[in-house]
Write a protein that holds these residues in place. Structure first.
Motif, PDB file in Angstrom:
ATOM      1  N   ILE A  17     -15.512   2.610  18.756  1.00 37.99           N
ATOM      2  CA  ILE A  17     -15.122   3.938  18.274  1.00 37.99           C
ATOM      3  C   ILE A  17     -16.333   4.861  18.233  1.00 37.99           C
ATOM      4  CG2 ILE A  17     -14.191   5.233  16.314  1.00 37.99           C
ATOM      5  CD1 ILE A  17     -12.515   2.729  15.628  1.00 37.99           C
ATOM      6  N   SER A  18     -17.466   4.344  17.749  1.00 38.02           N
ATOM      7  CA  SER A  18     -18.696   5.141  17.630  1.00 38.02           C
ATOM      8  C   SER A  18     -19.186   5.625  18.985  1.00 38.02           C
ATOM      9  CB  SER A  18     -19.800   4.322  16.947  1.00 38.02           C
ATOM     10  OG  SER A  18     -19.426   3.954  15.638  1.00 38.02           O
ATOM     11  N   SER A  19     -18.957   4.822  20.022  1.00 39.42           N
ATOM     12  CA  SER A  19     -19.441   5.173  21.361  1.00 39.42           C
ATOM     13  C   SER A  19     -18.488   6.101  22.112  1.00 39.42           C
ATOM     14  CB  SER A  19     -19.674   3.905  22.190  1.00 39.42           C
ATOM     15  OG  SER A  19     -18.457   3.244  22.467  1.00 39.42           O
ATOM     16  N   GLY A  20     -17.389   6.477  21.448  1.00 41.28           N
ATOM     17  CA  GLY A  20     -16.471   7.438  22.049  1.00 41.28           C
ATOM     18  C   GLY A  20     -15.342   6.835  22.855  1.00 41.28           C
ATOM     19  N   LYS A  21     -15.174   5.516  22.809  1.00 43.24           N
ATOM     20  CA  LYS A  21     -14.066   4.884  23.520  1.00 43.24           C
ATOM     21  C   LYS A  21     -12.734   5.310  22.903  1.00 43.24           C
ATOM     22  CE  LYS A  21     -16.613   2.291  26.261  1.00 43.24           C
ATOM     23  NZ  LYS A  21     -16.682   2.563  27.711  1.00 43.24           N
ATOM     24  N   THR A  22     -11.707   5.441  23.740  1.00 44.19           N
ATOM     25  CA  THR A  22     -10.373   5.791  23.243  1.00 44.19           C
ATOM     26  C   THR A  22      -9.618   4.516  22.893  1.00 44.19           C
ATOM     27  OG1 THR A  22     -10.283   7.802  24.588  1.00 44.19           O
ATOM     28  CG2 THR A  22      -8.183   6.916  23.792  1.00 44.19           C
ATOM     29  N   ILE A  23      -9.219   4.403  21.635  1.00 43.58           N
ATOM     30  CA  ILE A  23      -8.460   3.245  21.177  1.00 43.58           C
ATOM     31  C   ILE A  23      -6.977   3.536  21.361  1.00 43.58           C
ATOM     32  CG2 ILE A  23      -7.997   1.683  19.257  1.00 43.58           C
ATOM     33  CD1 ILE A  23     -10.910   1.603  20.177  1.00 43.58           C
ATOM     34  N   ASP A  24      -6.329   2.786  22.243  1.00 42.95           N
ATOM     35  CA  ASP A  24      -4.898   2.988  22.481  1.00 42.95           C
ATOM     36  C   ASP A  24      -4.052   2.365  21.381  1.00 42.95           C
ATOM     37  OD1 ASP A  24      -4.218   4.612  24.516  1.00 42.95           O
ATOM     38  OD2 ASP A  24      -4.116   3.086  26.054  1.00 42.95           O
ATOM     39  N   LYS A  25      -4.382   1.141  21.008  1.00 42.85           N
ATOM     40  CA  LYS A  25      -3.646   0.434  19.957  1.00 42.85           C
ATOM     41  C   LYS A  25      -4.642  -0.283  19.062  1.00 42.85           C
ATOM     42  CE  LYS A  25       0.372  -0.651  22.878  1.00 42.85           C
ATOM     43  NZ  LYS A  25       1.130  -1.752  23.503  1.00 42.85           N
ATOM     44  N   LEU A  26      -4.396  -0.232  17.773  1.00 48.80           N
ATOM     45  CA  LEU A  26      -5.260  -0.925  16.816  1.00 48.80           C
ATOM     46  C   LEU A  26      -4.394  -1.718  15.853  1.00 48.80           C
ATOM     47  CD1 LEU A  26      -8.023  -1.496  15.545  1.00 48.80           C
ATOM     48  CD2 LEU A  26      -7.814   0.650  14.286  1.00 48.80           C
ATOM     49  N   PHE A  27      -4.598  -3.035  15.831  1.00 47.37           N
ATOM     50  CA  PHE A  27      -3.851  -3.917  14.946  1.00 47.37           C
ATOM     51  C   PHE A  27      -4.795  -4.443  13.867  1.00 47.37           C
ATOM     52  CE2 PHE A  27      -1.798  -4.201  19.120  1.00 47.37           C
ATOM     53  CZ  PHE A  27      -0.480  -3.927  18.789  1.00 47.37           C
ATOM     54  N   ILE A  28      -4.413  -4.254  12.614  1.00 45.89           N
ATOM     55  CA  ILE A  28      -5.227  -4.713  11.484  1.00 45.89           C
ATOM     56  C   ILE A  28      -4.382  -5.611  10.597  1.00 45.89           C
ATOM     57  CG2 ILE A  28      -6.506  -3.987   9.419  1.00 45.89           C
ATOM     58  CD1 ILE A  28      -7.292  -1.453  10.833  1.00 45.89           C
ATOM     59  N   GLN A  29      -4.990  -6.697  10.163  1.00 45.48           N
ATOM     60  CA  GLN A  29      -4.284  -7.645   9.296  1.00 45.48           C
ATOM     61  C   GLN A  29      -3.931  -6.989   7.969  1.00 45.48           C
ATOM     62  OE1 GLN A  29      -6.393 -11.330   8.743  1.00 45.48           O
ATOM     63  NE2 GLN A  29      -5.200 -11.906   6.950  1.00 45.48           N
ATOM     64  N   LYS A  30      -2.712  -7.199   7.526  1.00 43.82           N
ATOM     65  CA  LYS A  30      -2.267  -6.659   6.232  1.00 43.82           C
ATOM     66  C   LYS A  30      -3.171  -7.165   5.118  1.00 43.82           C
ATOM     67  CE  LYS A  30       2.632  -6.334   7.511  1.00 43.82           C
ATOM     68  NZ  LYS A  30       3.978  -6.901   7.308  1.00 43.82           N
ATOM     69  N   GLY A  31      -3.603  -6.224   4.266  1.00 41.57           N
ATOM     70  CA  GLY A  31      -4.401  -6.610   3.110  1.00 41.57           C
ATOM     71  C   GLY A  31      -5.851  -6.932   3.416  1.00 41.57           C
ATOM     72  N   LEU A  32      -6.344  -6.562   4.571  1.00 40.82           N
ATOM     73  CA  LEU A  32      -7.727  -6.873   4.948  1.00 40.82           C
ATOM     74  C   LEU A  32      -8.711  -6.217   3.984  1.00 40.82           C
ATOM     75  CD1 LEU A  32      -9.344  -8.334   7.221  1.00 40.82           C
ATOM     76  CD2 LEU A  32      -9.544  -6.108   8.337  1.00 40.82           C
ATOM     77  N   GLN A  33      -9.676  -6.999   3.500  1.00 40.74           N
ATOM     78  CA  GLN A  33     -10.643  -6.527   2.514  1.00 40.74           C
ATOM     79  C   GLN A  33     -12.064  -6.673   3.049  1.00 40.74           C
ATOM     80  OE1 GLN A  33      -9.739  -5.166  -0.470  1.00 40.74           O
ATOM     81  NE2 GLN A  33      -7.578  -5.431   0.105  1.00 40.74           N
TER      82      GLN A  33
END
Length: 244
Positions: A17-33
């Motif tokens: 993300i920092s390098s400017g790449k385009t994220i098409d889909k992002l999956f994050i685990q529920k409740g990630l801490q």
């Protein structure tokens, strides 16, 4: 051919993300801490990246390695800035022709439209960041590689893009079966952006209210509607006919 890439791990995705790449889909685990997870989520909110929260099992299926609760797909293409592209086309002396896709969801329709748009000299395709079909391997295949030859702009809101186009002297025409005029009665020889709607719902009412004109295709069969990629092709080739 540059394909859609899967990446995983919190730090790797933060760097992407920092390098400017385009994220098409992002999956994050529920409740990630955790501190890194909070850093990632802050970046996601700041850049308005669409997130799907999923159970651990889903992530394990996507990436069989140490994904740390996060998996993403990076777009295989770089997207253009709408304002820069419009200015470039106007300064080139060409008559602008843009295509706006309002929440189109089927990747094969998307790919077919990209292919036709490239063949008809469309200067750019405008899609919304959230809700539409992604540029993935299926899109690339269906477009026959045309996706690499035509500028695609991702915008936060379709309506803001319409305001900018209209302010730049480009009329916005909606392809709508509810229109009073047919495509053959509307002047497409002037600077134009054509809006095509989604497969199920068509163009959203809030977008329809802002267009300069609506145009329909004459229908003589019982079904009364065309596949969106076919309808788009007819609109684009009528535009070419009028401009020749």
């Amino acid at each position: 051919m540059k394909q859609e890439s899967l990446i995983f791990g919190i730090r790797a995705i933060i760097e992407a993300i920092s390098s400017g790449k385009t994220i098409d889909k992002l999956f994050i685990q529920k409740g990630l801490q955790g501190e890194l997870a909070r850093e990632l989520l802050a970046m996601v909110r700041q850049q308005n990246i669409s997130v799907t929260y999923v159970p651990l099992e889903k992530l394990n299926r996507l990436a069989r390695k140490n994904h740390q609760g996060v998996v993403a797909y990076i777009s295989p293409i770089d997207f253009y800035v709408l304002e820069n592209l419009v200015l470039e086309v106007i300064e080139s002396g060409k008559t602008p022709l843009f295509l706006i896709l309002d929440q189109l969801s089927d990747v094969r329709n998307f790919g077919a439209i990209i292919r036709t748009a490239e063949c008809t000299g469309v200067h750019g395709i405008i899609i919304q960041k959230k809700g539409g079909a992604p540029v993935n391997a299926d899109t690339i295949k269906t477009s026959a590689g045309a996706v690499f030859n035509i500028p695609i702009c991702k915008v936060d809101h379709i309506k803001d893009a319409m305001y900018y186009l209209q302010g730049s002297g480009i009329q916005v025409i909606a392809a709508s079966e509810k229109a009073a005029e047919t495509i053959y009665e509307v002047n497409l020889a002037v600077p134009t952006a054509i809006i095509m709607g989604s497969e199920g719902k068509g163009i959203s009412n809030s977008v329809l209210k802002l267009v300069d004109k609506q145009a329909k295709l004459p229908m003589y069969g019982e079904i009364g509607s065309l596949n969106v990629s076919v309808a788009c092709g007819v609109f684009l080739y009528e535009t070419i006919r009028q401009r020749q």
